[in-house]
Design a protein around this motif. Structure first.
Motif, PDB file in Angstrom:
ATOM      1  N   GLU A 275     -46.305 -24.105  -9.060  1.00 38.82           N
ATOM      2  CA  GLU A 275     -45.458 -24.999  -9.857  1.00 38.82           C
ATOM      3  C   GLU A 275     -44.572 -24.210 -10.819  1.00 38.82           C
ATOM      4  OE1 GLU A 275     -48.202 -29.058  -9.978  1.00 38.82           O
ATOM      5  OE2 GLU A 275     -47.858 -27.910 -11.814  1.00 38.82           O
ATOM      6  N   TYR A 276     -45.105 -23.152 -11.388  1.00 34.90           N
ATOM      7  CA  TYR A 276     -44.438 -22.431 -12.465  1.00 34.90           C
ATOM      8  C   TYR A 276     -43.722 -21.208 -11.918  1.00 34.90           C
ATOM      9  CZ  TYR A 276     -43.989 -20.042 -17.033  1.00 34.90           C
ATOM     10  OH  TYR A 276     -43.517 -19.422 -18.157  1.00 34.90           O
TER      11      TYR A 276
ATOM     12  N   ASN B  64     -41.771 -26.991 -13.234  1.00 30.28           N
ATOM     13  CA  ASN B  64     -41.851 -27.700 -11.952  1.00 30.28           C
ATOM     14  C   ASN B  64     -40.436 -27.987 -11.475  1.00 30.28           C
ATOM     15  OD1 ASN B  64     -42.971 -29.051  -9.717  1.00 30.28           O
ATOM     16  ND2 ASN B  64     -44.596 -29.920 -10.990  1.00 30.28           N
ATOM     17  N   VAL B  65     -40.322 -28.658 -10.345  1.00 30.13           N
ATOM     18  CA  VAL B  65     -38.998 -28.984  -9.800  1.00 30.13           C
ATOM     19  C   VAL B  65     -38.203 -29.774 -10.834  1.00 30.13           C
ATOM     20  CG1 VAL B  65     -37.789 -30.245  -7.993  1.00 30.13           C
ATOM     21  CG2 VAL B  65     -39.863 -28.966  -7.441  1.00 30.13           C
TER      22      VAL B  65
ATOM     23  N   LYS C 198     -34.325 -26.771  -7.619  1.00 24.05           N
ATOM     24  CA  LYS C 198     -34.162 -27.965  -6.780  1.00 24.05           C
ATOM     25  C   LYS C 198     -35.303 -28.111  -5.786  1.00 24.05           C
ATOM     26  CE  LYS C 198     -29.143 -28.408  -7.110  1.00 24.05           C
ATOM     27  NZ  LYS C 198     -29.080 -27.654  -8.356  1.00 24.05           N
ATOM     28  N   GLU C 199     -35.922 -26.993  -5.456  1.00 21.50           N
ATOM     29  CA  GLU C 199     -37.074 -27.023  -4.556  1.00 21.50           C
ATOM     30  C   GLU C 199     -38.200 -26.247  -5.218  1.00 21.50           C
ATOM     31  OE1 GLU C 199     -35.566 -26.115  -0.254  1.00 21.50           O
ATOM     32  OE2 GLU C 199     -34.505 -24.851  -1.700  1.00 21.50           O
ATOM     33  N   LYS C 200     -39.419 -26.571  -4.846  1.00 18.06           N
ATOM     34  CA  LYS C 200     -40.558 -25.930  -5.486  1.00 18.06           C
ATOM     35  C   LYS C 200     -40.588 -24.426  -5.222  1.00 18.06           C
ATOM     36  CE  LYS C 200     -45.309 -27.217  -6.410  1.00 18.06           C
ATOM     37  NZ  LYS C 200     -46.417 -28.088  -5.995  1.00 18.06           N
ATOM     38  N   ARG C 201     -40.200 -24.005  -4.032  1.00 15.50           N
ATOM     39  CA  ARG C 201     -40.368 -22.617  -3.665  1.00 15.50           C
ATOM     40  C   ARG C 201     -39.267 -21.695  -4.168  1.00 15.50           C
ATOM     41  NH1 ARG C 201     -41.603 -21.779   1.622  1.00 15.50           N
ATOM     42  NH2 ARG C 201     -40.692 -19.715   1.581  1.00 15.50           N
ATOM     43  N   ASN C 202     -38.113 -22.234  -4.557  1.00 15.17           N
ATOM     44  CA  ASN C 202     -36.960 -21.389  -4.902  1.00 15.17           C
ATOM     45  C   ASN C 202     -36.548 -21.535  -6.361  1.00 15.17           C
ATOM     46  OD1 ASN C 202     -36.674 -20.455  -2.230  1.00 15.17           O
ATOM     47  ND2 ASN C 202     -35.537 -22.300  -1.677  1.00 15.17           N
TER      48      ASN C 202
END
Lengths: 112, 112
Positions: free
Chosen positions: B30-31, B51-52, B69-73
């Protein structure tokens, strides 16, 4: 904000010697980590240790949160231990926000 | 393999030419956060994201933008780079703000 002080700033060891690195912090923290930055610049996690004692091979760490310090012990040092050791503390800074603050590091040089 | 990746690893650019440094993690953390490392100053936090769509300023946010905008980026944007932004940049992620931080390999940026 929270202050993080590391000592000593520089340390030169003969291979095989032991050492203790110290991290003092100015306020209550929610987490604490030790990192090793190798000569190529990579940051390697050593310990996640908000409190208590952990050991990993020749390295161990102790955090006494109530007294606001942490210690990193390196035993039987090797030349591959050379680099900079950072302590980083995490704390909430009001309104639910969170920050990680680094000390300025201890530069360790292990000579053969 | 669980990891944080950054691109590019090395970049030389000129003053005023917009650039983006990408950061991606595959651990569903998340962070996420960005740091810069400068000689004598250690690592300082630029921005972080809990988070997002949730981002906040760190200690040295001036001259930088981020988006989540996305969790992974978690890209770092320099709209108009200046020479004082020449530095080594690290991206990091954590399960939560309080959790263990995992760092990417770093991006060495030179602005001429």
């Amino acid at each position: 904000g929270i202050q993080v002080e590391q000592s000593p700033p520089d340390l030169i060891l003969q291979e095989g010697a032991n050492s203790t690195l110290r991290c003092n912090f100015s306020d209550s923290v929610n987490n604490l980590q030790w990192f090793h930055q190798n000569p190529w610049g990579q940051l390697i996690n050593l310990f996640y240790i908000p409190s208590g004692t952990k050991q990993n091979g020749r390295l161990s760490a102790t955090t006494v949160a109530t007294e606001r310090y942490s210690l990193l012990y390196i035993s039987s040092s090797q030349t591959t231990d050379s680099g900079v050791y950072f302590c980083a503390v995490g704390s909430y800074s009001g309104a639910g926000s969170y920050q990680l603050t680094f000390g300025k590091g201890t530069k360790l040089s292990v000579i053969p | 393999e669980a990891q944080v990746t950054q691109n590019p690893r090395y970049l030389i650019t000129v003053t005023g030419k917009k650039l983006t440094v990408t950061c991606s993690q595959n651990m569903n953390h998340e962070y996420m956060s960005w740091y810069r490392q400068d000689p004598g100053l250690g690592l300082r936090q630029i921005y972080y994201s809990m988070n997002v769509e949730v981002t906040d300023k760190g200690d040295v946010p001036e001259g930088y933008k981020v988006s989540r905008k996305e969790k992974r980026n978690f890209p770092l944007i320099l709209e108009s780079p200046s020479p004082n932004q020449t530095s080594l940049y690290f991206c990091a992620s954590s399960p939560t703000g309080l959790g263990e931080q995992y760092f990417g390999p770093g991006t060495r940026l030179t602005v001429t």
